[in-house]
Scaffold this motif. Structure first.
Motif, PDB file in Angstrom:
ATOM      1  N   LEU A  21      32.249  45.747  41.868  1.00  0.00           N
ATOM      2  CA  LEU A  21      33.543  45.096  42.058  1.00  0.00           C
ATOM      3  C   LEU A  21      34.153  44.696  40.709  1.00  0.00           C
ATOM      4  O   LEU A  21      35.344  44.901  40.464  1.00  0.00           O
ATOM      5  CB  LEU A  21      33.370  43.867  42.965  1.00  0.00           C
ATOM      6  CG  LEU A  21      34.660  43.231  43.473  1.00  0.00           C
ATOM      7  CD1 LEU A  21      35.469  44.216  44.287  1.00  0.00           C
ATOM      8  CD2 LEU A  21      34.340  41.999  44.296  1.00  0.00           C
ATOM      9  N   ASP A  22      33.309  44.163  39.826  1.00  0.00           N
ATOM     10  CA  ASP A  22      33.753  43.833  38.457  1.00  0.00           C
ATOM     11  C   ASP A  22      34.328  45.053  37.763  1.00  0.00           C
ATOM     12  O   ASP A  22      35.407  45.006  37.169  1.00  0.00           O
ATOM     13  CB  ASP A  22      32.516  43.429  37.621  1.00  0.00           C
ATOM     14  CG  ASP A  22      32.336  41.936  37.589  1.00  0.00           C
ATOM     15  OD1 ASP A  22      33.134  41.247  38.229  1.00  0.00           O
ATOM     16  OD2 ASP A  22      31.393  41.480  36.918  1.00  0.00           O
ATOM     17  N   SER A  58      38.839  51.112  49.379  1.00  0.00           N
ATOM     18  CA  SER A  58      39.832  51.035  50.454  1.00  0.00           C
ATOM     19  C   SER A  58      39.721  49.734  51.248  1.00  0.00           C
ATOM     20  O   SER A  58      40.613  49.400  52.019  1.00  0.00           O
ATOM     21  CB  SER A  58      39.681  52.232  51.389  1.00  0.00           C
ATOM     22  OG  SER A  58      38.421  52.182  52.054  1.00  0.00           O
ATOM     23  N   PHE A  59      38.624  49.013  51.079  1.00  0.00           N
ATOM     24  CA  PHE A  59      38.426  47.788  51.855  1.00  0.00           C
ATOM     25  C   PHE A  59      39.335  46.659  51.363  1.00  0.00           C
ATOM     26  O   PHE A  59      39.884  45.899  52.154  1.00  0.00           O
ATOM     27  CB  PHE A  59      36.967  47.331  51.775  1.00  0.00           C
ATOM     28  CG  PHE A  59      36.652  46.158  52.664  1.00  0.00           C
ATOM     29  CD1 PHE A  59      36.310  46.358  53.992  1.00  0.00           C
ATOM     30  CD2 PHE A  59      36.721  44.860  52.190  1.00  0.00           C
ATOM     31  CE1 PHE A  59      36.032  45.283  54.828  1.00  0.00           C
ATOM     32  CE2 PHE A  59      36.443  43.780  53.019  1.00  0.00           C
ATOM     33  CZ  PHE A  59      36.094  43.993  54.341  1.00  0.00           C
ATOM     34  N   TYR A  60      39.472  46.555  50.050  1.00  0.00           N
ATOM     35  CA  TYR A  60      40.226  45.437  49.460  1.00  0.00           C
ATOM     36  C   TYR A  60      41.706  45.794  49.341  1.00  0.00           C
ATOM     37  O   TYR A  60      42.064  46.950  49.172  1.00  0.00           O
ATOM     38  CB  TYR A  60      39.649  45.085  48.087  1.00  0.00           C
ATOM     39  CG  TYR A  60      38.184  44.672  48.163  1.00  0.00           C
ATOM     40  CD1 TYR A  60      37.831  43.364  48.453  1.00  0.00           C
ATOM     41  CD2 TYR A  60      37.173  45.603  47.972  1.00  0.00           C
ATOM     42  CE1 TYR A  60      36.502  42.984  48.537  1.00  0.00           C
ATOM     43  CE2 TYR A  60      35.834  45.236  48.063  1.00  0.00           C
ATOM     44  CZ  TYR A  60      35.509  43.924  48.341  1.00  0.00           C
ATOM     45  OH  TYR A  60      34.188  43.569  48.433  1.00  0.00           O
ATOM     46  N   GLY A 272      37.336  38.549  43.164  1.00  0.00           N
ATOM     47  CA  GLY A 272      37.526  39.378  44.360  1.00  0.00           C
ATOM     48  C   GLY A 272      38.650  40.382  44.153  1.00  0.00           C
ATOM     49  O   GLY A 272      39.133  40.598  43.044  1.00  0.00           O
ATOM     50  N   ALA A 273      39.064  41.016  45.243  1.00  0.00           N
ATOM     51  CA  ALA A 273      40.095  42.040  45.105  1.00  0.00           C
ATOM     52  C   ALA A 273      41.047  42.039  46.293  1.00  0.00           C
ATOM     53  O   ALA A 273      41.687  43.035  46.596  1.00  0.00           O
ATOM     54  CB  ALA A 273      39.442  43.413  44.934  1.00  0.00           C
ATOM     55  N   GLU A 289      27.299  42.355  46.049  1.00  0.00           N
ATOM     56  CA  GLU A 289      26.294  43.400  45.874  1.00  0.00           C
ATOM     57  C   GLU A 289      26.923  44.795  45.798  1.00  0.00           C
ATOM     58  O   GLU A 289      26.216  45.806  45.801  1.00  0.00           O
ATOM     59  CB  GLU A 289      25.266  43.331  47.013  1.00  0.00           C
ATOM     60  CG  GLU A 289      24.399  42.086  46.933  1.00  0.00           C
ATOM     61  CD  GLU A 289      23.376  41.989  48.061  1.00  0.00           C
ATOM     62  OE1 GLU A 289      23.123  43.009  48.731  1.00  0.00           O
ATOM     63  OE2 GLU A 289      22.840  40.894  48.277  1.00  0.00           O
ATOM     64  N   GLY A 290      28.261  44.845  45.770  1.00  0.00           N
ATOM     65  CA  GLY A 290      28.932  46.124  45.557  1.00  0.00           C
ATOM     66  C   GLY A 290      29.176  46.918  46.818  1.00  0.00           C
ATOM     67  O   GLY A 290      29.267  48.143  46.786  1.00  0.00           O
ATOM     68  N   ARG A 291      29.272  46.219  47.930  1.00  0.00           N
ATOM     69  CA  ARG A 291      29.573  46.924  49.181  1.00  0.00           C
ATOM     70  C   ARG A 291      30.835  46.353  49.813  1.00  0.00           C
ATOM     71  O   ARG A 291      31.414  45.394  49.323  1.00  0.00           O
ATOM     72  CB  ARG A 291      28.383  46.789  50.128  1.00  0.00           C
ATOM     73  CG  ARG A 291      27.176  47.599  49.679  1.00  0.00           C
ATOM     74  CD  ARG A 291      26.105  47.637  50.747  1.00  0.00           C
ATOM     75  NE  ARG A 291      25.524  46.328  50.941  1.00  0.00           N
ATOM     76  CZ  ARG A 291      24.491  45.844  50.229  1.00  0.00           C
ATOM     77  NH1 ARG A 291      23.940  46.587  49.306  1.00  0.00           N
ATOM     78  NH2 ARG A 291      24.026  44.649  50.459  1.00  0.00           N
TER      79      ARG A 291
END
Lengths: 519, 350
Positions: A21-22, A58-60, A272-273, A289-291
């Motif tokens: 995410l970072d 695509s989630f954020y 966050g995003a 955790e990158g999911r």
């Protein structure tokens, strides 16, 4: 060409999955919105399957949006105060579900800037005391700050005082804080500490106020928790929209580091995003955790199985901010700050049809009328409806203005104190419109994983839209069945709590739901 | 073993067994849609929620493990949730059978007498058209249980499908909406085999008039390699022609998994060019049908002639990847002891 620019960044982009995410945030800022090419290249660099990075991107809401985009908030308070007009008159602006600046409604951001500017309306208070902010660590220390870190109390004493204070989590769920510290401390190490700064419940601005006005007051108890729990790593998960808070926190962390107060500890910001659900504690862990930020099944709870599978203390910003005062003056002192049988104070976000929207520290057990008249400058309009504690807390009629904003006081109205975000709506704003905008928010922010939340919230949004036209798309009986299934079978608090506003509206304005009886 | 109570009956199960499995062994069927034994517990569809004494709300049997003293009830008011959840799924299920594959959601709806009380205005998802000829996908039949995506990630370890977006915009697409041919997909069809609603289907059966359940199944061993995957040939009951190939979780060694050849390459069976009898080239240079005896004799005579003229080392054996291990063993035996050459090769090795 973007991929070539990304390649120059590779040496600085760590490959651990927890940094996804970072890395995505950094690529978005330094290269551009995440396209398929950038996503695939980063996936290859980090040795993650391309599809899994696609799922995360695509989630954020914001990873595929330029950093300088103009965003207009259409949360309920902003919608009530003219967000649609603002959206229409601002070419190129994108509509977002919530920006967390309801006190400035209708809120708009241009890149990291709040338009026109961030202002604060707050008060002096006995515990968090936002009235005069701290510019530097020295200011904070001059007001008695850092005492905890200079002379560490014992864990036993902390747990004892927290229990005596009856402090409960201020994120909305209200779990007793003392019990949580005790539970995590009893689990085997290594342990983690995570601060939930992903404030996103529409109407809620309190954590932002703390971070913008007194960031050191958040960092100190966080460091204390890390020292007490032998957690060498700690994280503050901050929502992307809070750019001012991000800068202030970063500055405060640097000051703590320079003063040697973080020696041996890694305390970092995770940004966050754009996803409300990432504020759900287990969704937050997934995000870190990158999911995709999809909530985990509980049990087990994070105090046992949290970040990277280890015992993790997760605390809301405001909850932590009360802890220095509690340890300084004692749990009983803090408990005595409440009124009408409730313990302590909390930060009330007061927005909507009030003269001075802002964030005020006031006793638990206060009523809406007291809060607005004593702190927020009074009502500016005839009150039509009140949301007492964030979007999921319920909807109250004007007759509830004198009900104490606490569990017992709100029970008969089918509501709860939630995140203490009191939103006042004028009579000109129809309760059905309020309900519809609220359900639209939940429908869009559902992570989609479980059936009742993904489908139930969309159906209820559709239902309230149609009711505004006097049409009913379901029978009353079906609505009740669906609400019950959402409440009982949803995985997390989003789907479990989103029936509250619907039930509240049906209870207090039965005439608006009349069409359901004639399907 | 731990003792627990299932619908009032004292029963036992190995500690840590999933409730859905333990209940099944004791004759209690709990419906599931997103659960697949090949995959990690997911608990997304919520169809399998059961009441567990002491739990603040119902728990998913597909992701809850039995523990000593647990008191579980699977009947009573809890079953109302199954009907409501089925109604919810139906309210965005616009196409129940794009390719003739079985639809477990419709089965459940029929069993429970559930109908969609409304159709969601945003139920319609963007259409997806893939240029590959084997697998079709209709997003309108998808219930977002994510079995397909999880299968690609957990079993096939590939990046072919993604669960994209969230809320009402969530959908399952081949990664970045590329054609499957442009992803890591090997067209094994595993995603298709785990889909509970038939949203992913054999493209050549699109709009079929022969739903899978009307086909006759004949179990056999796949002939494409030596692994010995067990397959079911699905025959049209009238023509007896193979319509599709499927497999089952309980089949060993493949546990229901197949590769692109095993699942999709069956056209040769009924192909007009297929050799159906031995042929031997005559003096006229043309191939002529003959008996196996004559054909084998002709081959043997030819080999003997080469050996006599040029020695054993002039002969080499090249065997096919489509033979079994046992057959490959026999080929090398024939080469080494029959002919006396070590020149043996199988096309599997390249």
């Amino acid at each position: 060409m973007d991929v070539l620019r990304l390649a120059t960044l590779y040496p600085e982009l760590p490959r651990e999955r927890t940094r996804l995410l970072d890395n995505l945030g950094r690529v978005r800022r330094e290269v551009g919105p995440i396209t398929m090419e950038l996503s695939d290249a980063l996936a290859d660099h980090m040795n993650i399957r391309r599809g899994e990075v696609h799922e995360v991107v695509s989630f954020y809401s914001f990873l595929q949006v330029p950093t300088d985009a103009v965003r207009v908030c259409t949360g309920p308070v902003c919608d009530c105060l003219g967000a649609r007009d603002l959206l229409e008159s601002t070419p190129g602006a994108i509509e977002v579900a919530c920006l967390g600046h309801c006190d400035l409604a209708p809120a708009m951001t241009r890149g990291d800037e709040i338009v026109p500017s961030v202002t604060h309306s707050t008060n002096d208070g006995p515990a968090v005391d936002l009235g005069s902010g701290d510019d530097t660590l020295a200011d904070y220390a001059a007001r008695g700050g850092l005492a905890l870190l200079h002379e560490l109390p014992t864990l036993e004493r902390i747990v004892e005082e927290l229990k005596a204070s009856e402090l409960t989590g201020y994120g909305g769920a209200g779990f007793p804080t003392g019990l949580k510290w005790e539970a995590v401390s009893r689990e085997p190490g290594p342990r983690f500490v995570v601060v939930n700064a992903d404030e996103g419940e529409p109407g809620t601005i309190k954590d932002r106020y703390v971070m913008e006005l007194r960031p050191h007051l958040l960092v100190e108890p966080t460091v204390l928790a890390m020292r007490m729990l032998d957690a060498s790593e700690g994280y503050i998960y901050l929502r992307e929209e809070y750019a001012t808070a991000r800068a202030r926190l970063q500055e405060a962390l640097n000051e703590f580091r320079a003063a040697g107060l973080l020696d041996g500890l890694a305390l970092e910001l995770v940004v966050g995003a754009g996803a409300y659900i990432a504020g759900e504690e287990t969704a937050m862990l997934e995000s870190m955790e990158g999911r995709r930020a999809m909530p985990r099944l509980k049990p087990p709870f994070p105090s046992q199985v949290g970040y990277l599978g280890r015992p993790t203390l997760i605390q809301n910003v405001e909850t932590l901010a009360h802890i220095p005062a509690i340890l300084r003056n004692g749990g009983e002192w803090w408990a005595g700050l409440g009124t009408r049988g409730a313990s302590g104070t909390r930060l009330w976000s007061v927005t909507g049809a009030v003269a001075k929207p802002g964030c005020y520290e006031a006793p638990n057990g206060i009523t809406t009328r007291e809060l607005v008249e004593e702190h927020a400058g009074g009502f500016t309009d005839e009150v039509g409806a009140v949301v007492p504690g964030g979007a999921a807390s319920g909807i109250l009629p004007p007759s509830a203005l004198d009900a104490p904003l606490m569990r017992d006081g709100l029970q008969e109205f089918g509501a709860g104190p939630g995140s203490a975000a009191v939103q006042v709506f004028p009579t000109s704003y129809s309760p059905l419109r309020l309900l519809s905008e609220t359900m639209r928010f939940f429908a869009e922010e559902s992570c989609q994983k479980c059936t009742p939340c993904r489908i139930g919230n969309r159906a209820l949004h559709h239902l309230s839209e149609e009711l505004q036209r006097g049409e009913a798309v379901m029978t009353r009986e079906k609505v009740d069945e669906w609400l019950l299934a959402m409440e009982k079978t949803s995985i997390c608090g989003l789907g479990q709590a989103s029936p509250f506003p619907v039930r509240g509206a049906m209870q207090h304005w039965p005439e608006l739901f009349e069409p359901l009886e004639h399907v | 073993m731990v003792a627990f109570t299932l619908d009032g009956r004292p029963v036992s199960a190995p500690e840590g067994e999933l409730l859905v499995h333990a209940a099944a062994r004791h004759g209690t069927f709990i419906p599931t849609l997103c659960h697949d034994d090949k995959l990690d517990p997911y608990g997304g569809c919520r169809m399998c929620v059961v009441d567990v004494e002491g739990a603040p709300r119902p728990l998913p049997a597909c992701a809850t493990r039995v523990a000593e003293g647990m008191v579980v009830s699977t009947n009573g008011p809890i079953t109302e949730f199954q009907r409501t959840l089925t109604e919810m799924l139906l309210s965005e299920h616009l196409n129940a059978s794009p390719g003739g594959r079985p639809n477990e959601l419709i089965d459940l709806a029929n069993e429970l007498g559930a109908d969609a009380p409304l159709m969601l205005p945003d139920a319609k998802r963007a259409e997806y058209d893939d240029r590959n000829k084997l697998m079709g996908y209709d997003p309108d039949a998808c219930i977002l249980c994510a079995r397909c995506v999880r299968y690609t990630q957990e079993v096939m370890q590939c990046s072919a499908l993604s669960l994209e977006g969230r809320g009402g915009h969530a959908r399952i697409v081949p990664t970045w909406e590329l054609s499957w041919l442009d992803t890591e997909c090997e067209l094994c069809g595993g995603c298709l085999s785990v889909c509970p609603t038939g949203a992913i289907y054999e493209k050549f059966e699109e709009g079929t008039s022969r739903p899978e359940r009307q086909l006759e199944q004949v179990r056999t061993t796949c002939t494409f390699c030596g692994v010995g995957c067990q397959i079911d040939l699905n025959l049209d009951p009238q023509t007896k022609h193979i319509v599709k190939v499927t497999s089952k979780d309980e089949y060993l060694p493949n546990e229901g998994n197949l590769c692109v050849k095993g699942r999709f390459a069956f056209n040769f069976v009924h192909h007009p060019d297929r050799l159906e009898e031995p042929l031997v080239r005559g003096d006229d240079g043309e191939l002529h049908p003959t008996t196996w005896e004559h054909a084998l004799e002709t081959a043997a005579t030819g080999l003997q002639k080469v050996i006599a003229e040029h020695g054993s080392q002039a002969v080499g054996f090249l065997s096919s990847a489509r033979l079994t291990n046992e057959e490959n063993y026999l080929i090398q035996k024939l080469a080494r002891t029959g002919v006396g050459t070590n020149s043996v090769h199988s096309c599997e090795s390249t």
